[in-house]
Every structure is written in structure tokens, then in C-alpha cells.
Scaffold this motif. Sequence first.
Motif, PDB file in Angstrom:
ATOM      1  N   ARG A  10      50.198  31.545  35.843  1.00  0.00           N
ATOM      2  CA  ARG A  10      49.303  30.641  34.948  1.00  0.00           C
ATOM      3  C   ARG A  10      49.625  31.260  33.564  1.00  0.00           C
ATOM      4  O   ARG A  10      48.854  31.217  32.729  1.00  0.00           O
ATOM      5  CB  ARG A  10      47.903  30.705  35.259  1.00  0.00           C
ATOM      6  CG  ARG A  10      47.546  30.033  36.666  1.00  0.00           C
ATOM      7  CD  ARG A  10      47.314  28.665  36.592  1.00  0.00           C
ATOM      8  NE  ARG A  10      46.655  28.202  37.852  1.00  0.00           N
ATOM      9  CZ  ARG A  10      47.623  27.573  38.817  1.00  0.00           C
ATOM     10  NH1 ARG A  10      48.761  26.919  38.551  1.00  0.00           N
ATOM     11  NH2 ARG A  10      46.896  27.186  39.797  1.00  0.00           N
ATOM     12  N   GLN A  23      51.339  30.172  30.929  1.00  0.00           N
ATOM     13  CA  GLN A  23      51.170  29.530  29.816  1.00  0.00           C
ATOM     14  C   GLN A  23      49.762  29.352  29.175  1.00  0.00           C
ATOM     15  O   GLN A  23      49.465  29.165  27.778  1.00  0.00           O
ATOM     16  CB  GLN A  23      51.262  27.922  30.016  1.00  0.00           C
ATOM     17  CG  GLN A  23      52.994  27.525  30.239  1.00  0.00           C
ATOM     18  CD  GLN A  23      53.752  27.506  28.958  1.00  0.00           C
ATOM     19  OE1 GLN A  23      54.632  28.233  28.959  1.00  0.00           O
ATOM     20  NE2 GLN A  23      53.221  27.161  27.864  1.00  0.00           N
ATOM     21  N   SER A  24      48.762  29.958  29.930  1.00  0.00           N
ATOM     22  CA  SER A  24      47.371  29.987  29.551  1.00  0.00           C
ATOM     23  C   SER A  24      47.063  31.534  28.896  1.00  0.00           C
ATOM     24  O   SER A  24      45.995  31.533  28.457  1.00  0.00           O
ATOM     25  CB  SER A  24      46.244  29.810  30.659  1.00  0.00           C
ATOM     26  OG  SER A  24      46.670  28.313  31.290  1.00  0.00           O
ATOM     27  N   ASP A  63      53.847  26.141  34.462  1.00  0.00           N
ATOM     28  CA  ASP A  63      52.814  26.825  33.770  1.00  0.00           C
ATOM     29  C   ASP A  63      53.082  28.397  33.870  1.00  0.00           C
ATOM     30  O   ASP A  63      52.508  29.124  33.303  1.00  0.00           O
ATOM     31  CB  ASP A  63      51.449  26.714  34.776  1.00  0.00           C
ATOM     32  CG  ASP A  63      50.191  26.927  33.991  1.00  0.00           C
ATOM     33  OD1 ASP A  63      50.282  27.305  32.790  1.00  0.00           O
ATOM     34  OD2 ASP A  63      49.112  27.002  34.593  1.00  0.00           O
ATOM     35  N   LEU A 108      41.847  33.401  35.941  1.00  0.00           N
ATOM     36  CA  LEU A 108      42.029  31.724  35.955  1.00  0.00           C
ATOM     37  C   LEU A 108      42.484  31.545  37.257  1.00  0.00           C
ATOM     38  O   LEU A 108      42.691  32.376  38.158  1.00  0.00           O
ATOM     39  CB  LEU A 108      43.767  31.737  35.282  1.00  0.00           C
ATOM     40  CG  LEU A 108      44.047  32.118  33.475  1.00  0.00           C
ATOM     41  CD1 LEU A 108      45.212  32.011  33.216  1.00  0.00           C
ATOM     42  CD2 LEU A 108      42.928  30.986  33.137  1.00  0.00           C
TER      43      LEU A 108
END
Length: 135
Positions: free
Chosen positions: A88, A90-91, A104, A130
Motif C-alpha cells: 500500500r 501509495q498511501s 498502490d 494500513l
Amino acid sequence: MSKTPTLLSGGNPQIPKGEGDGPVQAYIAAMPGWKSPIGALIDAIIAREIPGVAKAVKWNSPFYGREGEGWFLSYHCFDKYIKITFFRGQSLKPIPPVSSKSGDTRYYHIHEDDFDAEQFADWVRQASALPGEKL
């Protein structure tokens, strides 16, 4: 008598898949050259930041996650670097530097003598909070 693991293309250790710390430690021990001490440091940082982290080796790569919640990170050896995969990514802030064809996912490439342990630990804390990948 224990058999030395085969190194696949790029110097990635061929370790049988398995759950828990044992297969991950076998992978780290088989990482070639400078990569093995960095692999041990990666593992120690993750274990320090995420007490009780779930570990496994799948597809000749260590995976880290939260029990029953999926995986947040894995890594893989290449000739000149270790490729950290944040599922994840991209977060994360800042976003890890290397993009992926998978929307992502982001990567962090560690070359000899350029591991930013502080930034890595921060990404690990963020990534573990996440939703994990179910693989």
C-alpha cells in the motif's frame, strides 16, 4: 547435514515456503554478501516496530504482516540491490521512490551503503497500520 540454499537469478535465495520466523531467518542467512546483514537489520527493525509481526516466506521472498489482516511488506534480492515492496505504498508519506505497474504498490531499493533505516522504520509503522494484502 544442512544444504546451502540455491541462489536464483539476481542472487535471490531459494527458500521453501513456510510460515513463521524460521523460514525468514533461513532466507536472511542465505542472502549473499552485504545483503545478509542488511536483511537482518530489515527484520530487526520490523520486529522492533511491530511487536508480534507475522512472518512467512512465499515465492522466495520474506513477507511481513499482521495475523489475519494480510501482508504489508516483502523483499527480494537482486544483483545490485534489495527490493522492498510496500503493498500500500501509495498511501505512505513520503511515497517510496520507485513506482510499480500495480497501482498502490511502491518500492524502495536498497543498494550497498545507502539504507536509510530511520525512513524505513517510519514506512514500516505506516504500512502496518494500513489494510494488508491477502496473498
